[in-house]
Design an enzyme around this catalytic site. Sequence first.
Site, mmCIF file in Angstrom:
data_model
loop_
_atom_site.group_PDB
_atom_site.id
_atom_site.type_symbol
_atom_site.label_atom_id
_atom_site.label_comp_id
_atom_site.label_asym_id
_atom_site.label_seq_id
_atom_site.Cartn_x
_atom_site.Cartn_y
_atom_site.Cartn_z
ATOM 1 N N GLU A 1 -5.373 5.161 -6.769
ATOM 2 C CA GLU A 1 -4.884 4.824 -5.315
ATOM 3 C C GLU A 1 -3.543 4.218 -5.622
ATOM 4 O O GLU A 1 -2.476 4.743 -4.776
ATOM 5 C CB GLU A 1 -5.625 3.825 -4.829
ATOM 6 C CG GLU A 1 -7.241 4.098 -4.606
ATOM 7 C CD GLU A 1 -8.079 3.599 -5.377
ATOM 8 O OE1 GLU A 1 -9.168 3.288 -5.215
ATOM 9 O OE2 GLU A 1 -7.790 3.879 -6.756
ATOM 10 N N HIS B 1 -4.703 1.844 -10.972
ATOM 11 C CA HIS B 1 -5.740 2.748 -10.596
ATOM 12 C C HIS B 1 -5.112 4.149 -9.693
ATOM 13 O O HIS B 1 -4.020 3.791 -9.518
ATOM 14 C CB HIS B 1 -6.734 2.086 -9.633
ATOM 15 C CG HIS B 1 -7.580 0.974 -10.375
ATOM 16 N ND1 HIS B 1 -8.217 0.183 -9.810
ATOM 17 C CD2 HIS B 1 -7.341 0.674 -11.714
ATOM 18 C CE1 HIS B 1 -8.797 -0.693 -10.548
ATOM 19 N NE2 HIS B 1 -8.369 -0.365 -11.737
ATOM 20 N N CYS C 1 -7.269 -2.543 -5.155
ATOM 21 C CA CYS C 1 -6.542 -1.487 -4.539
ATOM 22 C C CYS C 1 -6.594 -1.572 -3.165
ATOM 23 O O CYS C 1 -5.487 -1.310 -2.466
ATOM 24 C CB CYS C 1 -7.301 -0.219 -5.158
ATOM 25 S SG CYS C 1 -7.004 0.217 -6.489
#
Length: 330
Positions: A57, A55, A89
């Site tokens: 992040e 992702h 995350c």
Amino acid sequence: MTSDHFFQEAMLRAVELGNGARRIAPPNPWVGAVVVDAKGTIVGEGATNAPGGPHAEIVALDDAGEKARGATLVVTLEPCNHRGKTGPCTERIIAAGVARVVFSIEDPDPLVGGAGRARLKDAGIEVVEGVESALVGEQLRAYAWHRTTNRPWVVLKVASTMDGQVAMADGTSQWITGEQARYDAHELRADSQAILVGAGTVRSDNPSLTARLNDEVFEPLRVVLGTVARDARVQPCLERSGELALILDELGQLGIVQLLVEGGPTTASAFVEHDLVNHIVWYFAPALAGSCHGAGALRSLQTKTISELRRGRVVATRQIGEDIRVDLEV
């Protein structure tokens, strides 16, 4: 520079990064993230990869490395706190030693929905939310609709003359709009995970329903209402019949976040009649056809009285070449 302005500038960069993931991230949200140090310098940035990949992040934290410790992570969407194809995350953010997380909107996915925020706060990380929420809400509107309704966001595309005709008396329809407008329509296709037409459109035009953008070719899922020949250019495709709402339910389960409806008057009318359209993109060519034996864009739609008009809101208009594009929210 105030902190509010600082967060806003960083968020705008994150939005830009998220836009770059629009066509690879679905059914995940197309998220952007940046890591900013205490001096206001961006030291890491990233966007969500294709499903199964990291992702936004994680990409940004990897880019920042040790510079992430004590820094601020600015991300368009609330970080996830559950394990899917990738890990949470939040755990990676905590391990990186980030001091503050700034996100724009809460994730509408029931698996997230505030859990990411809570986990970060429990870990002693400062959380700021709501920065550029209107902009990000618009950017991720299709994703939010999919997660809250389990159906795709439906975009109806129409290309017509100024008086609403999509085909002439002899049935011909290519090409009403110019090359630039047609290219713009291919951008719409590339932003969608599926394209739907009626079998009549396939029989008359034999489209491939791919998105061709310069040297790139995108192949969304093709959905046909009815059945078509085995050698039709649209093959392989899903051939479906029955209630449109049930078809949308199926497509939502398949992970289709945005559906582009490109069908002829019968298909377009049916979606409008059953209130299944979220957004209309209408291309008007500077041409007049008249209605005698032609095909109106919504020919099958009937409105008994003025009080039953289906009204929407024009959200954008722009000229593309010689044509006009009008965006209408239903």
